[in-house]
Design a protein around this motif. Structure first.
Motif, short mmCIF file in Angstrom:
data_model
loop_
_atom_site.label_atom_id
_atom_site.label_comp_id
_atom_site.label_asym_id
_atom_site.label_seq_id
_atom_site.Cartn_x
_atom_site.Cartn_y
_atom_site.Cartn_z
N MET A 58 40.43 74.08 65.30
CA MET A 58 39.36 73.12 65.60
C MET A 58 38.61 72.72 64.33
N LEU A 59 38.32 73.70 63.49
CA LEU A 59 37.57 73.42 62.26
C LEU A 59 38.34 72.48 61.35
N VAL A 60 39.61 72.80 61.09
CA VAL A 60 40.42 71.97 60.20
C VAL A 60 40.62 70.58 60.81
N SER A 61 40.83 70.52 62.11
CA SER A 61 41.01 69.22 62.78
C SER A 61 39.77 68.35 62.63
N PHE A 62 38.59 68.97 62.79
CA PHE A 62 37.35 68.21 62.63
C PHE A 62 37.22 67.68 61.21
N ILE A 63 37.52 68.51 60.23
CA ILE A 63 37.38 68.10 58.84
C ILE A 63 38.30 66.93 58.53
N VAL A 64 39.52 66.99 59.04
CA VAL A 64 40.46 65.88 58.83
C VAL A 64 39.92 64.59 59.46
N LEU A 65 39.43 64.70 60.69
CA LEU A 65 38.88 63.53 61.37
C LEU A 65 37.65 62.98 60.64
N TYR A 66 36.83 63.90 60.14
CA TYR A 66 35.63 63.48 59.43
C TYR A 66 35.99 62.73 58.14
N LEU A 67 36.98 63.25 57.42
CA LEU A 67 37.41 62.59 56.19
C LEU A 67 37.99 61.21 56.49
N LEU A 68 38.78 61.12 57.55
CA LEU A 68 39.34 59.82 57.93
C LEU A 68 38.24 58.85 58.37
N GLY A 69 37.23 59.38 59.08
CA GLY A 69 36.10 58.55 59.49
C GLY A 69 35.33 58.01 58.31
N SER A 70 35.12 58.84 57.28
CA SER A 70 34.41 58.41 56.08
C SER A 70 35.18 57.29 55.38
N ILE A 71 36.50 57.45 55.31
CA ILE A 71 37.32 56.41 54.68
C ILE A 71 37.22 55.11 55.48
N ALA A 72 37.25 55.22 56.81
CA ALA A 72 37.18 54.03 57.67
C ALA A 72 35.86 53.29 57.48
N ILE A 73 34.74 54.04 57.44
CA ILE A 73 33.42 53.41 57.23
C ILE A 73 33.38 52.72 55.88
N GLY A 74 33.90 53.41 54.88
CA GLY A 74 33.90 52.83 53.54
C GLY A 74 34.73 51.57 53.44
N LEU A 75 35.89 51.57 54.08
CA LEU A 75 36.76 50.40 54.02
C LEU A 75 36.20 49.23 54.83
N MET A 76 35.52 49.53 55.94
CA MET A 76 34.85 48.45 56.70
C MET A 76 33.74 47.82 55.86
N ALA A 77 33.01 48.66 55.14
CA ALA A 77 31.94 48.14 54.28
C ALA A 77 32.52 47.30 53.15
N ALA A 78 33.74 47.60 52.73
CA ALA A 78 34.37 46.87 51.63
C ALA A 78 34.56 45.39 51.96
#
Length: 484
Positions: free
Chosen positions: A1-21
């Motif tokens: 669960m911990l590793v899965s959350f971290i992966v999702l969180y990292l992907l979410g951060s990338i998605a927010i950043g790319l939308m802002a781009a």
């Protein structure tokens, strides 16, 4: 669960950043978000940029070793830097409508000072960004239970931050910072609550810290030398962080001069308040973890992550590593963008003055990529160094080289290009002399010696007959004051 959350969180951060781009259409959008960020976002991005790995891991480790007196540089000096920026620098600089802090040096003192001070600022980022990359390596190593080495952790973490910073610039940094500030706040408060409960209550933790002398802030010996070194440590980040592009970008990204003034002040005070949470949690860890003595000898930076991983439920592990990754990535993204924009705007454009806006934007993105590679290499080379030391040492360079020309250029109308040049030469020269001589820097702090030399250089160079041409190409006494 911990590793899965971290992966999702990292992907979410990338998605927010790319939308802002998608908001980036020109150089101003990339470097200062088109000067459109409202007060809540400025507060968030100021706080999140400052709240990095050194706050969560470095400050807490330093506190458990040396108490409050050992963390005078950060968070006390660091938070006061933001307050001083808001009170004395933000309004004056915002009104000039600049892209980088280097642009100010050019307007006030000419291209020579612009290039020299920009190089000083660029060099200072190596230590700060390296500290964030080092922390990313440590986090991935802990999360994988050693399956991912610290070095590969550095590479993976850096790649994630690079993706959204490369494309979105300041827009991506600001919006991801806003989300990350919320994660930091919620995550750390939850961890502190649970840690206090484990230790028998917050009062018990505070009493224990007091009994161990951890609240002793000022030197107790009464020695003049101890007070001088204490003062030098306090001003290293308090003043050395002021002439920095990451701080300046937040000022210039504001939607008004009032936002530029209030944002850093509120962000700085929030930073100081939240910086006490990791110190509280690590003190609780000393009370409840039998393995603390071994960790103190090995690496105190591991005390806090070990407490969470070994003694807290999975949901709090998620909260902690979410907050920690937020803190690291928010700082890393800002410190990758800032030196890259400085290099293009204040060094490359002097070499190629005819660059179009589209060419400049492309160059900034390439610069982010190249600088990231350089810093990753440096971080791997410096692996094993204290995160706190990497950060605090980085600010000595702008303190002795760039701070005096900035302050006197804004507040002393008699400051000249010759004075600024002599301040830089003497400041850096004396600092290097003290840094290279164990006898000298053990007797007197090298950063304070360099700062005093820079002050002497500014006064002597500005009041003496002028031999150096100013920004207008004239060799006249006080001619440089016309742009002040």
């Amino acid at each position: 669960m911990l590793v899965s959350f971290i992966v999702l969180y990292l992907l979410g951060s990338i998605a927010i950043g790319l939308m802002a781009a998608r908001r980036v259409h020109n150089t101003a959008d990339y470097a200062v978000a088109g000067r459109n960020l409202p007060l809540p976002v400025i507060i968030a991005t100021t706080f999140a940029t400052w709240f990095g790995s050194e706050t969560v891991l470095g400050v807490s480790a330093q506190f458990v070793r040396e108490g409050l007196g050992g963390v005078v540089e950060d968070p006390f000096g660091a938070s006061m830097c933001l307050v001083l920026v808001g009170l004395f620098f933000a309004y004056r600089l915002y009104k000039r409508n600049l892209i980088t802090i280097g642009d100010y040096y050019r307007q006030r003192f000419g291209r020579t000072i612009e290039v020299v001070c920009s190089l000083i600022i660029l060099f200072s980022y190596l230590g700060w960004v390296a500290a964030q990359i080092t922390a990313l390596g440590l986090v991935f190593n802990l999360l994988s239970d050693g399956a991912i080495t610290v070095t590969w952790g550095m590479v993976i973490g850096t790649a994630v931050v690079l993706v959204y910073t490369l494309f979105g610039g300041m827009w991506s940094v600001a919006l991801t910072d806003f989300v990350q500030m919320i994660v930091i706040g919620v995550g750390l408060v939850a961890i502190a609550w649970f840690a206090a409960d484990m230790a028998g209550g917050a009062g018990k933790v505070i009493d224990f810290a007091a009994s161990q002398g951890k609240f002793q802030f000022f030197p107790t010996s009464g020695s003049t030398k101890d007070w001088i070194f204490f003062f030098a440590a306090g001003i290293t980040m308090m003043l050395g962080s002021i002439p920095q592009q990451d701080v300046f970008q937040r000022v210039m990204s504001s939607d008004s001069a009032e936002t530029a003034r209030r944002g850093p002040v509120i962000g700085g005070l929030l930073y100081l308040a939240f910086a006490f949470i990791p110190m509280f949690v690590v003190t609780a860890a000393v009370l409840v973890m039998p393995e603390t003595p071994a960790l103190l000898k090995d690496d105190p930076q591991k005390i806090l992550p070990t407490l969470v991983m070994a003694h807290m439920p999975v949901l709090l592990q998620v909260a902690f590593f979410g907050a920690l990754l937020s803190a690291i990535m928010s700082t890393a993204s800002a410190t990758l963008l800032a030196p890259s924009t400085t290099f293009v705007e204040n060094i490359l454009r002097n070499l190629h003055p005819g660059m179009s806006d589209a060419q400049t934007l492309k160059a900034m993105r390439i610069s982010v990529l190249v600088f990231t590679g350089c810093v990753l290499t440096y971080a791997i080379t410096m692996k094993g160094s204290s995160i706190y030391d990497l950060v605090s040492g980085a600010y000595q360079v702008p303190l002795v080289g760039a701070f005096v020309p900035l302050v006197f250029g804004l507040y002393w109308h008699r400051a000249t290009t010759q004075g600024a040049l002599l301040a830089v030469v003497l400041g850096i020269g004396v600092w290097l002399l003290f840094a290279g001589s164990p006898m000298l820097h053990e007797a007197f702090p090298q950063q304070l010696a360099g700062l005093l030399a820079a002050l002497i250089g500014m006064f002597a160079g500005s009041l003496a007959p002028q031999w150096v041409a100013d920004h207008k190409g004239h060799v006249h006494h006080f001619e440089g004051s016309a742009a002040a």
